[in-house]
Design an enzyme around this catalytic site. Structure first.
Site, PDB file in Angstrom:
ATOM      1  N   GLU A 230       0.842  -1.192   0.000  1.00 37.69           N
ATOM      2  CA  GLU A 230       0.000   0.000   0.000  1.00 37.69           C
ATOM      3  C   GLU A 230       0.881   1.247   0.000  1.00 37.69           C
ATOM      4  O   GLU A 230       2.006   1.224   0.495  1.00 37.69           O
ATOM      5  CB  GLU A 230      -0.908   0.015   1.240  1.00 37.69           C
ATOM      6  CG  GLU A 230      -1.817  -1.202   1.368  1.00 37.69           C
ATOM      7  CD  GLU A 230      -2.937  -1.208   0.347  1.00 37.69           C
ATOM      8  OE1 GLU A 230      -3.179  -0.144  -0.264  1.00 37.69           O
ATOM      9  OE2 GLU A 230      -3.560  -2.267   0.156  1.00 37.69           O
ATOM     10  N   ASP A 255     -21.166  -7.653  -6.677  1.00 41.99           N
ATOM     11  CA  ASP A 255     -20.815  -6.902  -5.468  1.00 41.99           C
ATOM     12  C   ASP A 255     -20.094  -5.610  -5.817  1.00 41.99           C
ATOM     13  O   ASP A 255     -20.332  -4.548  -5.227  1.00 41.99           O
ATOM     14  CB  ASP A 255     -19.941  -7.777  -4.560  1.00 41.99           C
ATOM     15  CG  ASP A 255     -19.738  -7.172  -3.179  1.00 41.99           C
ATOM     16  OD1 ASP A 255     -20.678  -6.538  -2.651  1.00 41.99           O
ATOM     17  OD2 ASP A 255     -18.631  -7.336  -2.614  1.00 41.99           O
TER      18      ASP A 255
END
Length: 318
Positions: A230, A255
């Site tokens: 990240e 989803d």
């Protein structure tokens, strides 16, 4: 470093493959000289060849990171000597960790060469398409984190299989959202490395998470855990992250469509309409990914010959 030197470095000291497998696995930091020296214990063992290949890949990544640092310095973004030293240490560790955790492709090329295999005839691993969805065992990763820089390096056959497996569902989701399906398709290709890189559940099943959606506290379904990289303030950090796991591609795409359609955060991406590039711009601007290069990577796939070849005649129907 020439391949002859690499072969020599792994052929000077006899030993056992079992000892090498145990010792090389301990070289998890770039300062672990004992672990690196142990590569000489069994020069012809698969474990030694694999470890040497990973070290070569790590060296390549180190050079790439150093070039990026040098470019920043040339642009006037100078740092103190102490800061530069710590950045160099960080870059070396990141390079080693990525070479061990992610399949960037470089190590596999060296492994084949050092193992005496013909690079031209080595077959690519096939993509299995079971009735329940897309199965892709292998390296685990997260395209959104930027840990998958080779997401577009798929073979034509593999990319075509991936597109055939996901496009019908993506087309229906795109129609319900009113967006161009090519933007969603490029995103799914990047997030999963064309179906080759997915987080796996505890029983080893692929998560079938086509868009890298994380499993937050509000998620009550199955989970899959993977190592990711990240970015925060331009600095990459490796983390262990939980992702949503699905029973089928259809569940995953549905989803994702619900996430886009029900969140104001992605309003600009959904409002892109028939422009795939506008969708990519919107999804990158929304902060969907922490990777600052996320939008560029999506555009590279969108405009790639790999995607065009995989779509074939289908492109006229999109």
């Amino acid at each position: 470093m020439p391949l002859q030197s690499l072969n020599a470095a792994t052929s000077s000291v006899p030993g056992t493959a079992a000892a090498t497998a145990a010792s090389t696995s301990a070289a998890t930091t770039y300062t672990d000289l004992n672990g690196l020296a142990a590569l000489k214990n069994a020069p012809s063992s698969p474990a030694a060849i694999r470890a040497v290949s990973q070290q070569v890949e790590a060296l390549f990544l180190q050079m790439m990171l150093k070039s990026m640092r040098d470019a920043s310095a040339a642009a006037g973004e100078t740092d103190s000597n102490e800061t530069g030293m710590y950045q160099d240490m960080f870059d070396k560790q990141v390079a080693l960790t990525l070479s061990k955790r992610q399949d960037l492709g470089i190590a596999r090329l060296f492994e084949r060469q050092l193992g005496g295999k013909d690079l031209q005839t080595a077959p690519a691993a096939p993509l299995t398409l079971p009735k329940t969805g897309l199965a892709a065992p292998g390296a685990q990763g997260d395209g959104r984190s930027g840990a998958n820089p080779t997401a577009d390096s798929a073979t034509a056959e593999h990319a075509a299989q991936f597109v055939s497996a996901v496009l019908p569902t993506i087309r229906r989701a795109a129609q319900s959202l009113g967006v161009n399906p090519l933007g969603l398709l490029a995103q799914a290709a990047l997030e999963t490395g064309w179906g080759k890189r997915m987080a796996h559940t505890a029983d080893g099943s692929p998560s079938l998470n086509m868009f890298g959606i994380k499993a937050d506290d509000g998620w009550n379904g199955a989970r899959a855990v993977a190592d990711t990289v990240e970015f925060s303030g331009g600095v990459a950090t490796q983390r262990r992250t939980a992702f949503r796991a699905y029973g089928s591609i259809e569940e995953s795409v549905s989803d994702f469509a619900n996430l886009l359609g029900n969140s104001p955060r992605y309003r600009e991406a959904v409002a892109a309409g028939g422009s795939a590039q506008a969708y990519i711009h919107g999804i990158a601007k929304s902060g969907y990914a922490t990777d600052p290069e996320y939008g560029n990577k999506l555009n590279q796939i969108l405009n790639s010959s790999t995607l065009r070849a995989a779509l074939g005649a289908r492109v006229t129907a999109l």
